[in-house]
Design a protein around this motif. Sequence first.
Motif, PDB file in Angstrom:
ATOM      1  N   GLY A 128     -11.694 -48.128  35.899  1.00 50.07           N
ATOM      2  CA  GLY A 128     -12.941 -48.163  35.469  1.00 50.07           C
ATOM      3  C   GLY A 128     -12.979 -46.959  34.190  1.00 50.07           C
ATOM      4  N   THR A 129     -14.503 -47.392  33.773  1.00 45.76           N
ATOM      5  CA  THR A 129     -14.577 -46.655  32.390  1.00 45.76           C
ATOM      6  C   THR A 129     -15.891 -45.899  32.121  1.00 45.76           C
ATOM      7  OG1 THR A 129     -15.671 -48.677  31.355  1.00 45.76           O
ATOM      8  CG2 THR A 129     -13.363 -48.264  30.921  1.00 45.76           C
ATOM      9  N   ILE A 130     -16.063 -44.832  31.869  1.00 42.39           N
ATOM     10  CA  ILE A 130     -17.499 -44.058  31.510  1.00 42.39           C
ATOM     11  C   ILE A 130     -17.589 -43.843  30.172  1.00 42.39           C
ATOM     12  CG2 ILE A 130     -18.505 -41.998  32.062  1.00 42.39           C
ATOM     13  CD1 ILE A 130     -16.771 -41.770  34.582  1.00 42.39           C
ATOM     14  N   HIS A 131     -18.705 -44.421  29.682  1.00 42.43           N
ATOM     15  CA  HIS A 131     -19.159 -44.282  28.362  1.00 42.43           C
ATOM     16  C   HIS A 131     -20.584 -43.369  28.198  1.00 42.43           C
ATOM     17  CE1 HIS A 131     -16.572 -47.700  27.615  1.00 42.43           C
ATOM     18  NE2 HIS A 131     -16.488 -47.541  26.272  1.00 42.43           N
ATOM     19  N   LEU A 132     -20.270 -42.436  27.218  1.00 44.33           N
ATOM     20  CA  LEU A 132     -21.514 -41.531  27.013  1.00 44.33           C
ATOM     21  C   LEU A 132     -22.058 -41.588  25.652  1.00 44.33           C
ATOM     22  CD1 LEU A 132     -21.480 -37.819  28.274  1.00 44.33           C
ATOM     23  CD2 LEU A 132     -23.501 -39.328  28.050  1.00 44.33           C
ATOM     24  N   PHE A 133     -23.193 -41.929  25.605  1.00 42.37           N
ATOM     25  CA  PHE A 133     -23.733 -42.489  24.137  1.00 42.37           C
ATOM     26  C   PHE A 133     -22.822 -43.483  23.398  1.00 42.37           C
ATOM     27  CE2 PHE A 133     -25.418 -38.154  24.703  1.00 42.37           C
ATOM     28  CZ  PHE A 133     -26.943 -38.628  25.149  1.00 42.37           C
ATOM     29  N   GLY A 134     -22.236 -44.227  24.142  1.00 39.27           N
ATOM     30  CA  GLY A 134     -21.381 -45.485  23.597  1.00 39.27           C
ATOM     31  C   GLY A 134     -20.071 -45.069  23.251  1.00 39.27           C
ATOM     32  N   LYS A 135     -19.628 -43.446  23.637  1.00 34.39           N
ATOM     33  CA  LYS A 135     -18.346 -43.243  23.382  1.00 34.39           C
ATOM     34  C   LYS A 135     -17.567 -43.193  24.791  1.00 34.39           C
ATOM     35  CE  LYS A 135     -16.832 -39.465  21.120  1.00 34.39           C
ATOM     36  NZ  LYS A 135     -16.915 -38.208  20.504  1.00 34.39           N
ATOM     37  N   ASP A 136     -16.300 -43.660  24.676  1.00 36.31           N
ATOM     38  CA  ASP A 136     -15.609 -43.661  25.958  1.00 36.31           C
ATOM     39  C   ASP A 136     -15.053 -42.315  26.250  1.00 36.31           C
ATOM     40  OD1 ASP A 136     -13.714 -44.274  28.128  1.00 36.31           O
ATOM     41  OD2 ASP A 136     -12.723 -45.736  27.208  1.00 36.31           O
ATOM     42  N   ILE A 137     -15.594 -41.722  27.396  1.00 38.15           N
ATOM     43  CA  ILE A 137     -15.051 -40.482  27.868  1.00 38.15           C
ATOM     44  C   ILE A 137     -14.175 -40.556  29.023  1.00 38.15           C
ATOM     45  CG2 ILE A 137     -16.630 -38.946  26.589  1.00 38.15           C
ATOM     46  CD1 ILE A 137     -18.174 -38.956  29.308  1.00 38.15           C
ATOM     47  N   THR A 138     -13.800 -41.765  29.466  1.00 35.94           N
ATOM     48  CA  THR A 138     -13.153 -41.925  30.713  1.00 35.94           C
ATOM     49  C   THR A 138     -11.615 -40.836  30.669  1.00 35.94           C
ATOM     50  OG1 THR A 138     -13.549 -44.236  30.543  1.00 35.94           O
ATOM     51  CG2 THR A 138     -11.997 -43.532  32.221  1.00 35.94           C
ATOM     52  N   GLY A 139     -11.650 -40.217  31.578  1.00 37.65           N
ATOM     53  CA  GLY A 139     -10.199 -39.353  31.890  1.00 37.65           C
ATOM     54  C   GLY A 139     -10.369 -38.118  31.312  1.00 37.65           C
ATOM     55  N   LYS A 140     -11.531 -37.670  30.308  1.00 38.82           N
ATOM     56  CA  LYS A 140     -11.601 -36.330  29.784  1.00 38.82           C
ATOM     57  C   LYS A 140     -12.114 -35.411  30.820  1.00 38.82           C
ATOM     58  CE  LYS A 140     -12.633 -37.347  25.085  1.00 38.82           C
ATOM     59  NZ  LYS A 140     -11.521 -37.949  24.528  1.00 38.82           N
ATOM     60  N   LYS A 141     -11.816 -34.225  30.243  1.00 41.27           N
ATOM     61  CA  LYS A 141     -12.085 -33.000  31.168  1.00 41.27           C
ATOM     62  C   LYS A 141     -13.430 -32.814  31.697  1.00 41.27           C
ATOM     63  CE  LYS A 141      -7.970 -30.341  29.934  1.00 41.27           C
ATOM     64  NZ  LYS A 141      -7.546 -30.516  28.479  1.00 41.27           N
ATOM     65  N   MET A 142     -13.774 -31.986  32.527  1.00 43.76           N
ATOM     66  CA  MET A 142     -15.142 -31.667  33.057  1.00 43.76           C
ATOM     67  C   MET A 142     -16.030 -31.003  31.736  1.00 43.76           C
ATOM     68  SD  MET A 142     -16.540 -29.875  36.452  1.00 43.76           S
ATOM     69  CE  MET A 142     -18.259 -30.076  36.940  1.00 43.76           C
TER      70      MET A 142
END
Length: 259
Positions: A60-74
Motif C-alpha cells: 500500500g501507499t501513504i500520501h501526505l498533502f498529495g505527496k507519496d511518503i510511503t517507506g520514508k522514515k519516521m
Amino acid sequence: MTKAILEARNLGKSFGGVRAVDRFEIELKKSELVGLIGPNGAGKSTVFNLLSGAIKPTDGTIHLFGKDITGKKMVDFAQAGIARTFQNIRLLEEQTVFENVLAATHKSANRNFFANLFHTKTWRREEMVLQERVELLLETFSLLDKRNELANNLSYGDQRRVEIVRALATDPEVLFLDEPAAGMNPAEGKELVQLIEQVQKDYNITVVLIEHDMDVVMDLCERILVLDYGKLIFSGTPQEVMASDAVRSAYLGDDLINA
Ligand SMILES: Nc1ncnc2c1ncn2[C@@H]1O[C@H](COP(=O)(O)OP(=O)(O)O)[C@@H](O)[C@H]1O
Ligand SMILES: [Mg+2]
C-alpha cells in the motif's frame, strides 16, 4: 470537497505469519476528529505505527498533502506534520517536564547546525519563541507548576498529558493519540477528552483517537472507523456504528467498552 491531507490506500502489514493490517484505507481531512476502534489485537496501534512512519508497510501507499511518503522514515513523517503518542508512554524519564517538551520542539524546528552550536542571536530568538510555546502548552494542560519535575516522578495521568503536550509541541497537522486516557480514572479521562477537543479546535489540527470507552468516542468523534482482524469492517457516524450488525458481531454482542 475538501482535499485529503493524509490518504492511505490498500495499506497492509504482516509480521511473519500474522496479517496485522490488511487493505486498510483512510482519508483524513483538515481538522476532523476521527475515532479508530476495534477489539484488542485488531491492528489499531499497527495502523498508527504505519501512518506515523514508525514501521514500513508490507503493501500500500501513504500520501501526505498529495505527496507519496510511503517507506520514508519516521522523522520525515514528523517533519511533514505527523505527531503521535504511544499506547505505552515514552518519555525521557530522567528529564524534567519542560525538557521533555522542549526536546520535542527541537525535533521539529528547522535548525541550522552552526547556529545551534554557537548560540547566535537568531538561535536565541527562536529558542525564546519555542520556550514560550512550551509554556503555553504546559499551561493549557495544567502542567506549568510541574515543569521542573522529573517525568519519572509524575503521576500516570500527568505523564499521559506530557506525552500529548510533547506531540503538540511539534506543531503537527495530524495528531494520532493511542489510548490517551488509558490508566486514568474516569474524571481525569473525561477532563482529558475535553482538552483534546479544545486543542483540536484551537490549533485546527486533525486528530485520530484510539479509545476503548465508547461514551467518549461517541461524544467526541465525527466519524468512526472500526477495525477487526486487521480489516476495516465499518466506517460511519457514531450513530451508524452503533446500529451496525457487523460492528456488533465483531464485538460478539458485548458492550464495546469491555472489548
Ligand atoms: N512488532 C510486532 N511484531 C509482531 N507482531 C506484532 C507487532 N506489532 C503488532 N503485532 C501483532 O499484530 C496484531 C495487531 O496488534 P495491534 O496493532 O497492537 O492491535 P491493537 O492496537 O488493535 O490492540 C496482533 O496480533 C499483534 O500481536
Ligand atoms: Mg493498541
